[in-house]
Motif scaffolding. Structure first.
Motif, PDB file in Angstrom:
ATOM      1  N   GLU A 175      46.601  28.767  39.307  1.00 37.73           N
ATOM      2  CA  GLU A 175      47.637  28.968  38.641  1.00 37.73           C
ATOM      3  C   GLU A 175      48.737  28.517  39.649  1.00 37.73           C
ATOM      4  O   GLU A 175      48.694  28.780  40.994  1.00 37.73           O
ATOM      5  N   PHE A 176      49.746  27.722  38.942  1.00 40.79           N
ATOM      6  CA  PHE A 176      51.016  26.995  39.539  1.00 40.79           C
ATOM      7  C   PHE A 176      52.177  27.806  39.067  1.00 40.79           C
ATOM      8  O   PHE A 176      52.380  27.981  38.030  1.00 40.79           O
ATOM      9  N   TYR A 177      53.056  28.099  40.240  1.00 40.26           N
ATOM     10  CA  TYR A 177      54.185  28.636  40.000  1.00 40.26           C
ATOM     11  C   TYR A 177      55.419  27.855  40.378  1.00 40.26           C
ATOM     12  O   TYR A 177      55.248  27.201  41.491  1.00 40.26           O
ATOM     13  N   ASN A 178      56.403  28.157  39.648  1.00 36.29           N
ATOM     14  CA  ASN A 178      57.919  27.368  39.925  1.00 36.29           C
ATOM     15  C   ASN A 178      58.451  28.213  41.077  1.00 36.29           C
ATOM     16  O   ASN A 178      58.128  29.117  41.771  1.00 36.29           O
ATOM     17  N   LYS A 179      59.595  27.683  41.647  1.00 34.90           N
ATOM     18  CA  LYS A 179      60.395  28.111  42.586  1.00 34.90           C
ATOM     19  C   LYS A 179      61.189  29.611  42.496  1.00 34.90           C
ATOM     20  O   LYS A 179      61.224  30.357  43.415  1.00 34.90           O
ATOM     21  N   ASN A 180      61.008  29.724  40.907  1.00 33.11           N
ATOM     22  CA  ASN A 180      61.428  31.185  40.821  1.00 33.11           C
ATOM     23  C   ASN A 180      60.339  32.376  40.681  1.00 33.11           C
ATOM     24  O   ASN A 180      60.506  33.374  39.988  1.00 33.11           O
ATOM     25  N   GLY A 181      58.922  31.694  41.070  1.00 29.68           N
ATOM     26  CA  GLY A 181      57.951  32.507  40.691  1.00 29.68           C
ATOM     27  C   GLY A 181      57.419  32.869  39.528  1.00 29.68           C
ATOM     28  O   GLY A 181      56.729  33.670  39.449  1.00 29.68           O
ATOM     29  N   VAL A 182      57.638  32.033  38.772  1.00 31.59           N
ATOM     30  CA  VAL A 182      57.382  31.736  37.307  1.00 31.59           C
ATOM     31  C   VAL A 182      56.229  31.007  37.199  1.00 31.59           C
ATOM     32  O   VAL A 182      56.079  29.881  37.320  1.00 31.59           O
ATOM     33  N   LYS A 183      54.944  31.755  36.514  1.00 28.57           N
ATOM     34  CA  LYS A 183      53.644  30.831  36.436  1.00 28.57           C
ATOM     35  C   LYS A 183      54.003  29.648  35.191  1.00 28.57           C
ATOM     36  O   LYS A 183      54.236  30.104  34.075  1.00 28.57           O
ATOM     37  N   ARG A 211      57.099  32.054  48.931  1.00 25.85           N
ATOM     38  CA  ARG A 211      57.170  32.242  47.558  1.00 25.85           C
ATOM     39  C   ARG A 211      55.898  31.651  47.122  1.00 25.85           C
ATOM     40  O   ARG A 211      55.574  30.719  47.682  1.00 25.85           O
ATOM     41  N   LEU A 212      55.260  32.582  46.261  1.00 28.21           N
ATOM     42  CA  LEU A 212      54.020  32.157  45.681  1.00 28.21           C
ATOM     43  C   LEU A 212      53.994  30.704  44.845  1.00 28.21           C
ATOM     44  O   LEU A 212      55.012  30.526  44.091  1.00 28.21           O
TER      45      LEU A 212
END
Length: 181
Positions: free
Chosen positions: A82-90, A55-56
């Motif tokens: 850019e940092f993303y959470n476990k759901n791929g949301v920035k 995951r990103l």
């Protein structure tokens, strides 16, 4: 006559040999002392993507990257992360004028007009230097910091935060902020 001609040729050859040997000796030290110490690789408009369990998690962009002889990386014309959470949301962004990644410690340093924005909480952090350790997922600095929210402006010297800027601890705090009673 024949004998004189041979001596003349031998003397000429001897002089040529001496000149060649002298010029070779002078070049050798110059080659040894002129060891190249600059970057071993340069990249323009680079992008680095980090994943966690496919995951990103982090996306880094930089207009110029210099990779040094010791593998340290210098982002000389700015960085944007850019940092993303476990759901791929920035969740968070980081922007700075320059950046350095020290290979031996895996610490990244953002320098000059550093701005971190937590998109979920609508918070902005401003400082001149911010360190990021991807192994511990922490941001930290001992420099002056300003945090701006819709309700508050907090200033202080020194900060430690999660890399997504969801929580933080500041030292030497001042500013206008709300207090729950």
């Amino acid at each position: 006559m024949k004998n004189t001609l041979t001596k003349s040729k031998i003397l000429t050859l001897g002089l040529v040999f001496c000149v060649l040997m002298t010029s070779c000796e002078e070049e050798a030290p110059a080659q040894q002392t002129g060891k190249y110490k600059g970057p071993k690789r340069e990249e323009d408009n680079m992008e680095l993507i980090m994943t966690d369990s496919a995951r990103l998690s982090v996306r880094l962009q930089a207009p110029k990257l210099l990779v040094m002889q010791n593998e340290d990386q210098h982002f000389t014309k700015g960085i944007f992360i850019e940092f993303y959470n476990k759901n791929g949301v920035k969740t968070t962004t980081l922007r700075a004028d320059k950046g350095v990644q020290y290979r031996s410690t895996n610490v990244h340093i953002a320098l000059g007009n550093v701005i971190v924005t937590n998109l979920e909480k609508n918070q902005t952090l401003k400082t001149e230097r911010l360190n990021w350790n991807p192994d511990t997922k922490k941001l930290y600095t001992d420099k002056f910091v300003t945090i701006i929210t819709p309700e508050e402006r907090i200033e202080g010297t020194g900060l430690e935060a999660k890399q997504d800027f969801s929580s933080y601890t500041m030292r030497k705090i001042s500013g206008v902020f709300s207090v729950d009673q």
